[in-house]
Write a protein that holds these residues in place. Structure first.
Motif, PDB file in Angstrom:
ATOM      1  N   ASP A 195       2.032   5.969   5.489  1.00  0.00           N
ATOM      2  CA  ASP A 195       3.271   5.342   4.973  1.00  0.00           C
ATOM      3  C   ASP A 195       2.981   4.682   3.646  1.00  0.00           C
ATOM      4  O   ASP A 195       2.664   3.504   3.588  1.00  0.00           O
ATOM      5  CB  ASP A 195       3.777   4.337   6.005  1.00  0.00           C
TER       6      ASP A 195
ATOM      7  N   GLU B  32       9.833  -0.109  -1.743  1.00  0.00           N
ATOM      8  CA  GLU B  32      10.557   0.338  -0.544  1.00  0.00           C
ATOM      9  C   GLU B  32      10.293  -0.613   0.608  1.00  0.00           C
ATOM     10  O   GLU B  32      11.182  -0.913   1.395  1.00  0.00           O
ATOM     11  CB  GLU B  32      10.098   1.761  -0.165  1.00  0.00           C
ATOM     12  N   GLU B  33       9.045  -1.089   0.704  1.00  0.00           N
ATOM     13  CA  GLU B  33       8.640  -1.892   1.853  1.00  0.00           C
ATOM     14  C   GLU B  33       9.085  -3.346   1.763  1.00  0.00           C
ATOM     15  O   GLU B  33       8.871  -4.121   2.698  1.00  0.00           O
ATOM     16  CB  GLU B  33       7.112  -1.853   2.020  1.00  0.00           C
TER      17      GLU B  33
ATOM     18  N   HIS C  52       7.288   6.514  -1.790  1.00  0.00           N
ATOM     19  CA  HIS C  52       6.957   5.166  -2.274  1.00  0.00           C
ATOM     20  C   HIS C  52       5.452   4.946  -2.271  1.00  0.00           C
ATOM     21  O   HIS C  52       4.753   5.403  -1.369  1.00  0.00           O
ATOM     22  CB  HIS C  52       7.695   4.079  -1.483  1.00  0.00           C
TER      23      HIS C  52
ATOM     24  N   HIS D 179       2.444   0.154   9.174  1.00  0.00           N
ATOM     25  CA  HIS D 179       2.716  -1.292   9.153  1.00  0.00           C
ATOM     26  C   HIS D 179       1.736  -2.088  10.006  1.00  0.00           C
ATOM     27  O   HIS D 179       1.693  -3.310   9.911  1.00  0.00           O
ATOM     28  CB  HIS D 179       4.162  -1.649   9.608  1.00  0.00           C
TER      29      HIS D 179
END
Ligand code: BES
Ligand code: MN
Ligand code: MN
Length: 451
Positions: free
Chosen positions: A118, A152-153, A85, A426
């Motif tokens: 990420d 995705e997040e 992603h 995150h």
């Protein structure tokens, strides 16, 4: 004989890193409408980048954030689908970043910035592996298709919908994903299970506006207190979820996996130190790795309500809200758990207030067979890329589309992550080791050959 693709990776390292920085400069925060333009620009940049490498690439727009699809033929007709992603989590709390989240910066061989681990850095390792194979061998060892999603997040469903629509075109021999972690900085890992997730919020409404806590306290229920009481009725002080039948379908660990967890030898004290907490906490009778990877949890993500400013303000708030994520493990069914949780909350909420539960998002847990040729190929690839034997781990996080791949494409899935939990995904100061980026790219080269 020297490996030419590996040599290409080494020789072009600094350019690869500059390109990864460009990729990371797009604030592709899928949760925020104000960033939709940036998110699309990031997807367009990827399409351009793939085309420059000689892949056939396109944007797929089916509502929600665009999906990037890119493909290249190979010597063998066997086909690998690489998922990742390009969207990222919001950057807040901004004040805690040492360098700005969307101005990637290198300090001591570590790349800092939102998306570093990420998932932009991990995705880019695969892209550069493809480049290196094409540059040195002119052709890939097998056919490759990238599917990179942009939500995705934020719990979007564009990619799951697309996979259901296009399942025939997407048929492949393996799905490869690098959006998880290694066991530690020196130990590569294959993730053989992901927890599922179910997120929701609930609001407790009391008086039609905030009222004086002296004038009305004692006569009416306090919504913030009711939220606290509901939450306390959901989880015991030692971490057991109190929702009736919550654990009914939880699969016990198989013997090999319990033994595998034990052999990984997790250091509880080290984690407590890393997180600056007095000691760990969780369900009695289970090791830390079991609690993280193979047990479900009920976590409060946020509590809102009442006066948040400086000093005292004596009110009973008109309403209060809690945001919750429930992590699920095999064989819990998200819809059944949702029903059980909502029924429990409705049952414990007193009739002196009104309760609203506006909606929820969910994705099921997944567990993979580790005795497949594709997993053996990944073990070989990680051994060659990282110079160390890979271990099996599970992951406490979730990647929602994975269950759709399993269900629609019915092919083996291999999760080989290059990140670390301590990379701060995150959080502020997210980072990714450049050494892992390079080793990851090499492992990705070897994986395509081995498959
Ligand atoms: N890459 C993570 C999943 C992950 C987390 C893997 C921790 C390994 C360790 C993924 O991007 C993620 O953050 N997923 C969300 C899904 C949610 C927003 C539906 C998660 O797990 O919270
Ligand atoms: Mn991710
Ligand atoms: Mn994430």
């Amino acid at each position: 004989m020297a490996d030419r693709a590996e040599a290409h990776i080494d020789a072009n390292q600094s350019r690869f890193i500059e390109e990864l920085k460009q990729f990371m400069r797009f604030p592709s925060v899928s949760a925020q409408r104000a960033r939709d333009k940036d998110t699309r620009a990031c997807a367009e940049w990827l399409v351009e980048h793939f085309r420059k490498l000689g892949l056939e690439a396109q944007l797929i727009d089916i509502g929600g954030q665009p999906i990037v699809r890119a493909a290249a033929k190979g010597k063998k007709s066997r086909r690998v689908l690489i998922y990742g992603h390009y969207d990222v989590q919001p950057e807040d709390p901004l004040a805690e970043w040492k360098t700005p989240p969307f101005e990637p910066t290198i300090r001591d061989g570590i790349l800092y910035g939102r998306g570093a681990t990420d998932d932009k850095g991990q995705v880019f390792a695969h892209i550069k592996a493809i480049e290196s194979l094409l540059a040195t061998e002119g052709e890939l060892p097998c056919e490759v298709m990238f599917l990179l999603e942009g939500e995705e997040e934020s719990g979007g469903d564009a990619l799951p919908r697309y996979v259901r629509q296009a399942r025939e075109e997407l048929a492949c021999d393996a799905v490869v994903i690098s959006d998880s972690t290694m066991y530690d900085a020196n130990t590569p890992a294959i993730t053989n299970g992901l927890r599922g997730i179910f997120t929701f919020e609930f609001t407790v409404k009391g008086p039609s506006s905030d009222v004086h806590s002296g004038a009305y306290g004692g006569a009416i229920a306090n919504p913030a207190m009711v939220v606290a009481q509901i939450l306390a009725a959901c989880v015991s002080p030692e971490g057991k979820v109190l929702v009736p039948h919550f654990y009914d379908d939880v699969a016990p660990l198989e013997d090999w996996e319990r033994e595998n967890f034990r052999k990984l030898g997790f250091d509880d004290q080290a984690l407590a130190r890393e997180l600056s907490i007095p000691r760990l906490h969780g369900e009695a009778g289970y090791s830390t790795l079991e609690r993280l990877w193979a047990r479900p949890t009920f976590e409060v993500n946020g509590v809102l309500g009442g006066y948040q400013g400086q000093g005292a303000k004596t009110i009973i708030p008109a309403s209060a809200t809690a945001k919750v994520s429930v992590r699920l493990v095999p064989h819990q069914d998200p819809a059944r758990i949702r029903d059980l949780v909502f029924e429990h909350i409705r049952g414990v909420c007193p009739d002196t207030v009104r309760l609203e539960i506006p909606g929820c998002a969910m994705s099921p847990p997944v567990l993979f067979d580790v005795n497949t040729p594709v997993i053996r190929a990944a073990q070989e690839a990680l051994r060659k890329g990282f110079g160390r034997e890979a271990v099996f781990i599970r992951c406490g996080g979730s990647i929602p589309v994975v269950s759709t791949f399993v269900e629609q494409l019915r092919c083996p899935v291999v999760l080989m992550g290059f990140g670390l939990d301590s990379d701060h995904p995150h959080g502020p100061n997210e980072h990714f080791s450049l050494d892992s980026f390079i080793r990851g790219a090499k492992a990705a080269v070897h994986l395509l050959r081995a498959i």
